[in-house]
Design an enzyme around this catalytic site. Sequence first.
Site, short mmCIF file in Angstrom:
data_model
loop_
_atom_site.label_atom_id
_atom_site.label_comp_id
_atom_site.label_asym_id
_atom_site.label_seq_id
_atom_site.Cartn_x
_atom_site.Cartn_y
_atom_site.Cartn_z
N GLU A 68 0.81 -1.24 0.00
CA GLU A 68 0.00 0.00 0.00
C GLU A 68 0.84 1.28 0.00
O GLU A 68 0.33 2.34 -0.32
CB GLU A 68 -0.97 0.02 1.19
CG GLU A 68 -0.26 0.17 2.53
CD GLU A 68 -1.12 0.83 3.59
OE1 GLU A 68 -2.32 1.02 3.38
OE2 GLU A 68 -0.56 1.17 4.64
N HIS A 99 -4.35 2.46 1.99
CA HIS A 99 -3.87 3.29 0.87
C HIS A 99 -3.99 2.57 -0.48
O HIS A 99 -3.32 2.96 -1.44
CB HIS A 99 -2.41 3.70 1.11
CG HIS A 99 -2.24 4.67 2.23
ND1 HIS A 99 -2.68 5.99 2.14
CD2 HIS A 99 -1.72 4.54 3.47
CE1 HIS A 99 -2.42 6.61 3.29
NE2 HIS A 99 -1.85 5.76 4.12
N HIS A 188 -4.60 -5.72 8.27
CA HIS A 188 -4.09 -4.36 8.17
C HIS A 188 -4.88 -3.49 9.14
O HIS A 188 -5.98 -3.04 8.84
CB HIS A 188 -4.25 -3.89 6.73
CG HIS A 188 -3.42 -2.70 6.41
ND1 HIS A 188 -2.07 -2.78 6.14
CD2 HIS A 188 -3.72 -1.39 6.36
CE1 HIS A 188 -1.59 -1.58 5.92
NE2 HIS A 188 -2.57 -0.70 6.05
N HIS A 213 0.33 -2.18 8.88
CA HIS A 213 -0.26 -0.85 8.97
C HIS A 213 0.44 0.08 9.97
O HIS A 213 0.59 1.26 9.68
CB HIS A 213 -1.76 -0.89 9.28
CG HIS A 213 -2.40 0.47 9.44
ND1 HIS A 213 -2.52 1.36 8.39
CD2 HIS A 213 -2.93 1.10 10.52
CE1 HIS A 213 -3.12 2.47 8.83
NE2 HIS A 213 -3.36 2.34 10.11
FE FE2 Z 1 1.25 1.34 5.54
FE FE2 Z 2 -2.08 1.35 6.24
#
Ligand code: FE2
Ligand code: FE2
Length: 314
Positions: A68, A99, A188, A213
């Site tokens: 991401e 993202h 995530h 994340h």
């Molecule tokens: Fe990230």
């Molecule tokens: Fe993230």
Amino acid sequence: MSGVQYFRGNDAFFEALPQALLPASREGVVRILMMGDVVGRPGRKIVKSVLPQLKHRAKINIATINGENLAGGFGITQKIFNELTAPAVGIDVITMGNHWCDKPEVHAIRKSGARMVLPQNLKNLDGVTVIPEFEIPNSRRRLAVVNLMGLFAMKHEYNDPFEFLESVKSTLEAKVQGGQCIVIVDVHAEASSEKQAIAWFLDGVAAGLVGTHTHTPTSDERLTRKGTAFLTDVGMTGPYESVIGMSLAGSMCRYFSPKQKKPQEVSENDSWLCGFLLEVSEHTGLTLAAHRLQYREDTEEWTLRTVTPPAAKT
Ligand SMILES: [Fe+2]
Ligand SMILES: [Fe+2]
């Protein structure tokens, strides 16, 4: 549980690595490397320089990252996707996170049916709930990849990941027990509790689960008695001197002088690479041993911690 081992330099690490892994004579071990968020150019650079050798020396069958943050910290492009999934680099599967759609090219990558997995609890996206399966080189099992967004402290809304898992657990379990699949999971999420609850829910079904994340590695790797290895956050692969991968100047401004509204840019400092290496039984589809791996580019220092299941109670 074994202690943490440190090695200075690639030669020392790769010479010691075979002793940390299950014996070569033990048949039917599938090695899966799971990495977290790879951040920007520095993150891609360290993956390109380290992964080919790591994959070769540890005899890793298949490697995954969370993609991401690949493109300047925000999203993914076709060019980057092609670069990292080229055989010379060796990324086999890319999961995503909040993202996922920062770059519009993500839709073309997805349509090409390539090796990208989107979180199965994204809202209003056709076909996203299917758990994709990938061929594992030198294994008769396939790799089923679950990717889910947590709910706590996220800007956008997602479908309930816990409900989703309740609806798919028995199917996944049958595929593991029937010899068809090995299941891995990327949760995530911001909250450690969500990630750990999901790991225990899939105990004895998933071979491995990493949280992603937060970009910050935790050192709580565990391997359950039933063969599920998990790590609350595997950590990013990206700039070491940074705030979750972003430059110090931009990050300081964001928090200490927010009115200035400086753009957030990926730091160009040296990186570290963080991963979780699973050694999975071809026979059961569950994990026999797991290893937390970290490598720092600036000091050429490797950290390795092997985790085995709890001893049987007497
Ligand atoms: Fe990230
Ligand atoms: Fe993230």
